[in-house]
Enzyme design. Structure first.
Site, PDB file in Angstrom:
ATOM      1  N   ARG A  46     -58.364  74.330 135.481  1.00 60.85           N
ATOM      2  CA  ARG A  46     -57.240  73.685 134.773  1.00 60.85           C
ATOM      3  C   ARG A  46     -56.622  74.779 133.765  1.00 60.85           C
ATOM      4  O   ARG A  46     -55.556  74.681 133.386  1.00 60.85           O
ATOM      5  CB  ARG A  46     -57.392  72.648 134.139  1.00 60.85           C
ATOM      6  N   TYR A  98     -30.879  64.334 140.421  1.00 64.42           N
ATOM      7  CA  TYR A  98     -32.033  64.093 141.022  1.00 64.42           C
ATOM      8  C   TYR A  98     -32.495  62.643 140.698  1.00 64.42           C
ATOM      9  O   TYR A  98     -32.854  62.457 139.503  1.00 64.42           O
ATOM     10  CB  TYR A  98     -33.213  65.068 141.471  1.00 64.42           C
ATOM     11  N   ASP A 170     -32.463  73.572 136.918  1.00 66.47           N
ATOM     12  CA  ASP A 170     -33.079  73.296 138.266  1.00 66.47           C
ATOM     13  C   ASP A 170     -32.421  73.927 139.262  1.00 66.47           C
ATOM     14  O   ASP A 170     -31.251  73.964 139.472  1.00 66.47           O
ATOM     15  CB  ASP A 170     -33.276  71.560 138.603  1.00 66.47           C
ATOM     16  N   LYS A 195     -40.075  72.730 148.343  1.00 65.26           N
ATOM     17  CA  LYS A 195     -38.789  72.937 149.160  1.00 65.26           C
ATOM     18  C   LYS A 195     -38.944  74.260 149.523  1.00 65.26           C
ATOM     19  O   LYS A 195     -39.608  74.801 150.338  1.00 65.26           O
ATOM     20  CB  LYS A 195     -37.779  72.544 148.288  1.00 65.26           C
TER      21      LYS A 195
END
Length: 384
Positions: A46, A98, A170, A195
């Site tokens: 982590r 989005y 973005d 993506k």
């Protein structure tokens, strides 16, 4: 290096310990501390992992950034970036955005007294007019999802700097291959690596990159506290997929331009949204900051029933949530990417029941065209 070379050689691609031509999957949650109590580089995944770190360096290198931070999804990267805000802060963002980002603001951050104003992103003056005394951040998404509207990155970032505001952009649709917002003035750039960066519809992952060490530290702390780290397998698959980013984007965007032009010739298609088209209202602005129209387009049909016919009859593109895979993907924003918005909010954003989004893959474009055309016109042909 030119980008086609950078995508293969501008970040760690060889394992320093073994010389392996692929960074190994360090599939471990924790690391033996052989020199305890002295500090060591890796202690717990982590907090850091060699495979994840290699992926972070890869994306940072392609965006010409000093720092990259990997997340478990694009939404995790967006959330960590907006959590640099404090209670009482205000941000400005485009109205065409989005659905997940919209939901984050309207259903989560608003509970912590973070306020926001949506503006017509195409006009820089609208961003400046929306600034309040407590405004701290501009959030850009260009081209927008799913209507492909364009924000003038350089001008909006200039306004932000004048008012000492942070700018987050973005860049998922364009990728660093076609657009690099950091060089245009953005402070943080976001990617849904699910993506185009991954490119094979087999990972869920996100990134935030920056050149500012202070922002990097805040993002890293948010990543650790939230626990939104990617899996080792996802990081390794990202490293594999990103090597073909350039060749994939070339073919997919070539297909998108051809299909956008051909779709305009169909009587059932009432509008095509694609910044690569010369008749797109933002075409000139887009090509001042990007080198291509990209691989995503959307189009509107005469009737909702025609959308159902298209999705039922099409054979090559898959009908699915998401975009950016090597295969073409047809999506229905009304019930997919923007389903979390109310009907009235969707309609305000221009997301109607007649709108279809197409992420072009790397198939032969003539095969794609014949398939889409028969799917749209099949009913007419059968009746005749």
């Amino acid at each position: 290096m030119n980008f086609d070379t950078k995508v293969l050689h501008s970040y760690p691609v060889i394992d320093s310990d073994t010389g392996a031509a692929s960074i190994p999957k360090y599939q471990s949650s924790t690391f033996h501390q052989k020199n305890f109590p002295d500090n060591q580089e890796y202690t717990y995944t982590r907090f850091g992992n060699p495979t994840v770190e290699a992926a972070e360096k890869a994306v940072a290198a392609l965006e010409n950034a000093k720092f990259g931070i990997a997340f478990s999804s694009g939404m995790a990267a967006i959330t960590a970036s907006l959590l640099v805000l404090n209670s009482g802060d205000h941000l400005v963002l485009g109205k065409n955005i989005y659905g997940g980002t919209f939901q984050l603001l309207t259903e989560l951050l608003n509970r912590f007294n973070v306020t926001y104003t949506f503006v017509d992103e195409r006009h820089p003056s609208a961003w400046e007019e929306a600034i309040r005394s407590n405004t701290k951040l501009f959030y850009l998404e260009t081209p927008s999802n799913p209507l492909l509207t364009v924000t003038n990155i350089q001008e909006v970032c200039k306004i932000a700097k004048t008012h000492k505001l942070l700018t987050v952009c973005d860049n998922t649709f364009m990728t660093p291959y076609y657009q690099q917002p950091l060089t245009l003035g953005a402070d943080i750039v976001i990617h849904s690596a699910t993506k185009f960066l991954g490119g094979h519809s087999d990972i869920v992952m996100g990134f935030a990159v920056t050149n500012n060490e202070e922002f990097k530290e805040k993002l890293r702390k948010n990543q650790k506290i939230i626990g939104s780290i990617p899996g080792i397998e996802e990081a390794w698959l990202l490293l594999r997929g990103i090597k073909t980013l350039a060749v994939r984007m070339k073919q997919a965007s070539c297909n998108a331009l051809i299909l956008a032009n051909r779709l305009q010739t169909l009587t059932k298609v009432t509008a095509v949204h694609y910044p690569g088209l010369e008749n797109h209202p933002d075409h000139l602005q887009h090509f001042k900051q990007a080198t291509n129209g990209g691989a995503v387009l959307s189009f509107e049909l005469d009737a909702k029933e025609q959308v159902h016919q298209l999705f039922q009859r099409v054979k090559i593109p898959i009908v699915a949530v998401s975009l950016g895979g090597v295969e073409s993907i047809l999506s229905y924003p009304w019930t997919m990417s923007h389903a979390c918005m109310s009907e009235s909010d969707r309609l305000k954003a221009g997301v109607t029941p007649k709108l279809v989004r197409l992420s072009c893959g790397i198939e032969d474009v003539d095969d794609l065209w014949v398939d889409i055309q028969q799917a749209l016109e099949g009913e007419e042909n059968e009746e005749n």
